[in-house]
Design an enzyme around this catalytic site. Sequence first.
Site, PDB file in Angstrom:
ATOM      1  N   ALA A  92       0.732  -1.243  -0.146  1.00 32.45           N
ATOM      2  CA  ALA A  92      -0.043  -0.100   0.060  1.00 32.45           C
ATOM      3  C   ALA A  92       0.799   1.339  -0.005  1.00 32.45           C
ATOM      4  O   ALA A  92       0.318   2.505  -0.276  1.00 32.45           O
ATOM      5  CB  ALA A  92      -0.912  -0.100   1.387  1.00 32.45           C
ATOM      6  N   LYS A  93       2.218   1.307   0.490  1.00 30.80           N
ATOM      7  CA  LYS A  93       2.907   2.381   0.593  1.00 30.80           C
ATOM      8  C   LYS A  93       2.384   3.301   1.325  1.00 30.80           C
ATOM      9  O   LYS A  93       2.469   4.877   0.578  1.00 30.80           O
ATOM     10  CB  LYS A  93       3.632   2.697  -0.856  1.00 30.80           C
ATOM     11  CG  LYS A  93       4.238   1.482  -1.662  1.00 30.80           C
ATOM     12  CD  LYS A  93       4.846   1.668  -2.906  1.00 30.80           C
ATOM     13  CE  LYS A  93       5.773   0.378  -3.288  1.00 30.80           C
ATOM     14  NZ  LYS A  93       4.902  -0.778  -3.713  1.00 30.80           N
ATOM     15  N   ARG A  94       1.960   3.197   2.219  1.00 30.02           N
ATOM     16  CA  ARG A  94       1.209   4.423   2.936  1.00 30.02           C
ATOM     17  C   ARG A  94       2.285   4.968   3.864  1.00 30.02           C
ATOM     18  O   ARG A  94       3.328   4.650   4.089  1.00 30.02           O
ATOM     19  CB  ARG A  94       0.041   3.774   3.886  1.00 30.02           C
ATOM     20  CG  ARG A  94      -1.143   3.185   3.125  1.00 30.02           C
ATOM     21  CD  ARG A  94      -1.748   3.974   2.132  1.00 30.02           C
ATOM     22  NE  ARG A  94      -3.146   3.417   1.582  1.00 30.02           N
ATOM     23  CZ  ARG A  94      -3.256   2.832   0.772  1.00 30.02           C
ATOM     24  NH1 ARG A  94      -2.449   2.613  -0.307  1.00 30.02           N
ATOM     25  NH2 ARG A  94      -4.549   2.494   0.409  1.00 30.02           N
TER      26      ARG A  94
END
Lengths: 276, 276
Positions: A92-94
Amino acid sequence: MTKEQLFGQIQKKRSFLCVGLDSSLDKIPKHLLKYENPILEFNKQIIDATKDLCVAYKPNTAFYECYGKKGWETLIETWKYIPKDIFSIADAKRGDIGNTSAMYAETFFNEQSSEMSFDSVTVAPYMGSDSVMPFLTFKNKWVILLALTSNSGHADFQLQQIGEDKLFEKVLKTSQQWATDKQMMYVVGATRGAAFSDVRKLAPNHFLLVPGVGAQGGDLQEVCKYGLNSQCGLLINSSRGIIYAGQGEDFAEKAREEALKLQKEMEGILVGANLV
Amino acid sequence: MTKEQLFGQIQKKRSFLCVGLDSSLDKIPKHLLKYENPILEFNKQIIDATKDLCVAYKPNTAFYECYGKKGWETLIETWKYIPKDIFSIADAKRGDIGNTSAMYAETFFNEQSSEMSFDSVTVAPYMGSDSVMPFLTFKNKWVILLALTSNSGHADFQLQQIGEDKLFEKVLKTSQQWATDKQMMYVVGATRGAAFSDVRKLAPNHFLLVPGVGAQGGDLQEVCKYGLNSQCGLLINSSRGIIYAGQGEDFAEKAREEALKLQKEMEGILVGANLV
């Protein structure tokens, strides 16, 4: 899932393969479009065909969000379908300020809130410590922090020199003040095998999630030469090379064939390193 | 929305206020919990009460994702409810390799795919050029790139020295090779007003999205002293200070009162700078 459990799965399956579920309507076999939810059907058949050959599944959230509500439902149903002894990664690369990252942690780790509870989530480091810490409050859940990515743009900032270190090295060093190798992994792209030698100097014991083998041009042997450690320490991701190996009714068999090739190569590497 | 249209709205409303819709079930007034979708009802009442006082709305996606399918539906319905002459910001802080960022761009910009078409999306710069470029292929849509954030963790990497520049300055410089000030804005946190002076040397004409006024301790006058330019160039975000101003049945009126205070202060600033 604990680090020991993950290594146990790797030894049992003689594989450190992660299958990336980057499933897209315009790339899955056409005959699946008759299903009410073609991507979910695709994912289920891929999972059924590969689950004995891999130790992790990694849906990239972008491929689900882009279809709105239905896409989000597909992500949830895909997570539910992943066997619970297989390490699940929400790619998700949040990353946001503390109180907001806490909501993202709820999203991916708290089943009561979101109907999903992945084992791990990928996190971007740009905003620093308080953007990462909220993900670390969940027991046996992992942060997989972006360090050195496999895309061309990685040179823009990640390779910039900060004192003695490149930015990605600074990320590796600083983030080890936030968590141990029992709760944090790093994303390290496979397009430069020798870079693993530098990474291992700074993070000898961490698991590394390695995208870029296959479609992005990375080389498995080269990565393992520099990246393998005493608990394997590598999860090698392949997405397009496996899931889109075939376009016919037999697409899942074709995916299995590609996964099997990688599993056999990994088995050889694990045997050679006396890890199984 | 074009830059000229945005400045036109600012002149018409005598405001450069952005209202952050960080709406959370445990913080909205209790009497709303009887509604089928309490957060959507909350957002609608907040929008109705403030839409003549602000020029932008910024839902942070984390606050919606954490509720799973229903949360994603609330995000979509909230976007639909935002008047289309008001600049809409998906505060999503996305960023991934090129083909994946393209899917995120579909998520937030392509209504036919996701039922949403925000005017802009916040993007994290860590992965570099190809992680940002796919968002720039949509006409009159904006990338709002993280530069200097307002959280404590910003010091970990953003303030690190790379040659003559700090990392956030390097981001400001490098990213100007990717897009002009007609398609890109920057996130610059308000907790250090004087930092705007450094930012304006590198990005004199860009709009800056400024979180951190209010709950995070930033000062509006200080930000404007250093940050205002000939087309205003600032979108000042307030989230908690406005939307949670009241907890009673009159919560929307209380929100309006807080928004009005900021709008009046902004009007004074715009008049003082001869921008209206």
